[in-house]
Design an enzyme around this catalytic site. Structure first.
Site, PDB file in Angstrom:
ATOM      1  N   GLU A 176       0.823  -1.211   0.000  1.00 27.57           N
ATOM      2  CA  GLU A 176       0.000   0.000   0.000  1.00 27.57           C
ATOM      3  C   GLU A 176       0.860   1.267   0.000  1.00 27.57           C
ATOM      4  OE1 GLU A 176      -3.729   0.034   0.309  1.00 27.57           O
ATOM      5  OE2 GLU A 176      -3.532  -2.037  -0.355  1.00 27.57           O
ATOM      6  N   HIS A 252      -4.574   1.443   7.312  1.00 27.88           N
ATOM      7  CA  HIS A 252      -3.180   1.753   6.975  1.00 27.88           C
ATOM      8  C   HIS A 252      -2.510   2.275   8.242  1.00 27.88           C
ATOM      9  CE1 HIS A 252      -4.527   2.730   2.594  1.00 27.88           C
ATOM     10  NE2 HIS A 252      -3.892   1.591   2.585  1.00 27.88           N
ATOM     11  N   CYS A 370      -3.122  11.236   3.725  1.00 26.99           N
ATOM     12  CA  CYS A 370      -3.413  10.301   2.619  1.00 26.99           C
ATOM     13  C   CYS A 370      -3.236  10.983   1.283  1.00 26.99           C
ATOM     14  CB  CYS A 370      -4.860   9.825   2.651  1.00 26.99           C
ATOM     15  SG  CYS A 370      -5.296   8.850   4.059  1.00 26.99           S
TER      16      CYS A 370
HETATM   17  N1  LIG Z   1      -4.733   6.070   4.558  1.00 23.00           N
HETATM   18  C1  LIG Z   1      -4.352   6.375   3.345  1.00 23.00           C
HETATM   19  N2  LIG Z   1      -3.113   6.578   3.109  1.00 23.00           N
HETATM   20  N3  LIG Z   1      -5.200   6.416   2.304  1.00 23.00           N
HETATM   21  C2  LIG Z   1      -6.603   6.438   2.370  1.00 23.00           C
HETATM   22  C3  LIG Z   1      -7.175   5.692   1.226  1.00 23.00           C
HETATM   23  C4  LIG Z   1      -8.683   5.700   1.234  1.00 23.00           C
HETATM   24  C5  LIG Z   1      -9.251   4.750   0.219  1.00 23.00           C
HETATM   25  N4  LIG Z   1     -10.685   4.903   0.149  1.00 23.00           N
HETATM   26  C6  LIG Z   1     -11.402   4.393  -0.876  1.00 23.00           C
HETATM   27  O1  LIG Z   1     -10.881   3.826  -1.809  1.00 23.00           O
HETATM   28  C7  LIG Z   1     -12.900   4.549  -0.811  1.00 23.00           C
HETATM   29  C8  LIG Z   1     -13.549   4.678  -2.168  1.00 23.00           C
HETATM   30  C9  LIG Z   1     -15.037   4.544  -2.111  1.00 23.00           C
HETATM   31  O2  LIG Z   1     -15.556   3.859  -1.230  1.00 23.00           O
HETATM   32  O3  LIG Z   1     -15.725   5.121  -3.006  1.00 23.00           O
HETATM   33  C10 LIG Z   1      -8.876   3.310   0.537  1.00 23.00           C
HETATM   34  O4  LIG Z   1      -9.588   2.690   1.340  1.00 23.00           O
HETATM   35  O5  LIG Z   1      -7.884   2.816   0.008  1.00 23.00           O
END
Ligand SMILES: N=C(N)NCCC[C@H](NC(=O)CCC(=O)O)C(=O)O
EC number: 3.5.3.23
Length: 446
Positions: A176, A252, A370
């Protein structure tokens, strides 16, 4: 000999299809906002406003472009055929969940774009990039190819920059990116300690693992990246995330810890073996003492940390101490707001707190941290990058005008199959690669 270096932050520009599809099991915000109507224009402007505020403060701020969505090449690879319009109609009728997945603006969360190792740490003294395969979620697993192209278009000079392909896209090597990677150092240009945090050991079924939600990062993936980047044992710590935290929605490590310089700001439930993590970092960090800023559950319960995204803040150097750039939600949750006041008053390394409004992204589980990929660059490396992506007043104006011209202010799941949306996206992105000077990076441009 160490060189002067800075930390540049590359934020993902939110794409025109930003929507709430509930795609991320294990990410509480994504699930709880499923099917809400999104505002892509507001989302992109909120992101740009954050970049501008930080650029105005003197931080080197870059922009990473959104991806082409809906992604027709993925649908074609899955057997949909005909014109783009035919495919959209068919997939909207027959497989709306698939349409949502290939329409996500998830590349905005560039902390997941790649893992980056600065040249001070690597064996060949180049900056190394590995785009994350993001194999845990289908909608994110389609990001790494275009991410790799964008990074190569920005960090072009091979004498300074090395680009690796993503790891094999299977759960054993689930990766990730920088969201599970923190670098601690005495100064950006000095060799640092790269702390890789994993959720699970893939090849040992008896090792501790979360039971409810998936562990997206494996130890094996983190080790592979460390090898590819030419990191040595003295620069490396691998630490397991606390499985109970993953099961509480910490999908994460950057939802429960953030580091900068010699400071690690973390919740007491972040790591499976906190004492060992601290001891390992301490024994490797040279030129500075580790400042461990530990937040207890009594001060901030885990669920408040997840709901506020306290740890998904940016921790930045200022002339007098460090600034914690927090999402607005931190001031809405009393325990967190109280904690922040006591943190600043405590006389520790974090001396100021500033609030940033990124609510559109937060509703999908993406806070300030993020939205950015950190790239430490020496002065020479910074000179060598494609400067078109560095945010200046002029670029900010151009991008705001571009967003105003091309983005909708409402998007629901039903809109994703609209062939006009695809046309709008391609027109906007074609203009954007021109604005940023990236050349052709999208499938529709190749
Ligand atoms: N913590 C970090 N670095 N990144 C956050 C990423 C959020 C992302 N949300 C989403 O992909 C949700 C999309 C949706 O539900 O439409 C994920 O879960 O991978």
């Amino acid at each position: 000999m160490s060189q002067h270096a800075v930390e540049a932050n590359f934020d993902g520009l939110v794409g025109p299809t930003h929507n709430y599809a509930g795609l991320s099991w294990g990410n509480v915000a994504s699930k709880s906002n499923v099917r809400s109507v999104s505002n892509p224009k507001e989302a992109a402007l909120q992101g740009l406003a954050k970049m501008k505020r930080l650029a105005d403060r003197g931080y080197v701020q870059g922009v990473l472009p959104p991806h082409e969505r809906p992604h027709l090449p993925t649908l074609r690879a899955l057997g949909f055929a005909g014109s783009d319009g035919d495919i959209l109609k068919k997939v909207a009728a027959e497989a709306p969940a698939l349409l949502a997945a290939v329409s996500s603006a998830s590349p905005m969360w560039t902390a997941n774009a790649a893992t980056v190792s600065p040249s001070a740490d690597t064996a060949d003294h180049r900056v190394h990039f590995t785009p994350a395969n993001l194999s845990a979620k289908f909608h994110r697993s389609i990001e790494h190819e275009v991410t790799g192209r964008a990074l190569k278009a920005i960090f072009t000079d091979e004498s300074y920059f090395a680009h690796h392909p993503a790891l094999p896209s299977v759960s054993h090597f689930g990766d990730e990116g920088a969201a599970n990677h923190t670098r601690l150092c005495s100064g950006y240009g000095e060799p640092g300690v790269e702390l890789f945090v994993y959720g699970q050991i893939a090849f040992n079924e008896d090792a501790p693992a979360p039971v409810k939600y998936p562990a997206r990062q494996t130890l094996e993936a983190s080790q592979a990246i460390a090898r590819l980047h030419g990191l040595r044992d003295r620069n490396l710590v691998f630490a397991q995330q606390n499985p109970a935290a993953i099961d509480a929605g910490v999908f994460h490590n950057d939802v429960i810890a953030v580091g900068n310089g010699n400071t690690l700001f973390y919740h007491e439930l972040a790591f499976l073996d906190e004492d060992r993590v601290l001891a390992d970092v301490r024994s490797r960090l040279s030129g500075a003492e580790l400042e461990a800023v530990r937040v207890s559950s009594a001060e901030v319960p885990l669920e408040d940390a997840v709901a506020s995204y306290l740890f998904n803040s940016q921790l930045l150097n200022t002339p007098d101490g460090m600034l914690l750039a927090v999402p607005g939600e931190c001031r809405e949750i009393p325990s967190v707001s109280r904690y922040l006041d006591s943190l600043v008053a405590s006389g520790g390394p974090i001396t100021s707190v500033e609030v940033f409004d990124v609510k559109q992204s937060m509703r999908n589980g993406g806070g300030p941290a993020c939205l950015r990929l950190r790239v430490v660059l020496t002065d020479d490396e910074l000179k060598a990058i494609n400067r078109g992506v560095i945010l200046t007043d002029q670029l900010y104006e151009r991008l705001t005008t571009w967003v105003e011209a091309h983005y909708r202010d409402e998007l629901s799941q039903e809109d994703l199959g609209d062939p006009m949306l695809l046309e709008e996206v391609r027109k906007a992105l074609d203009e954007l690669t021109g604005i940023l000077g990236l050349g052709s990076i999208y499938d529709f441009q190749l």
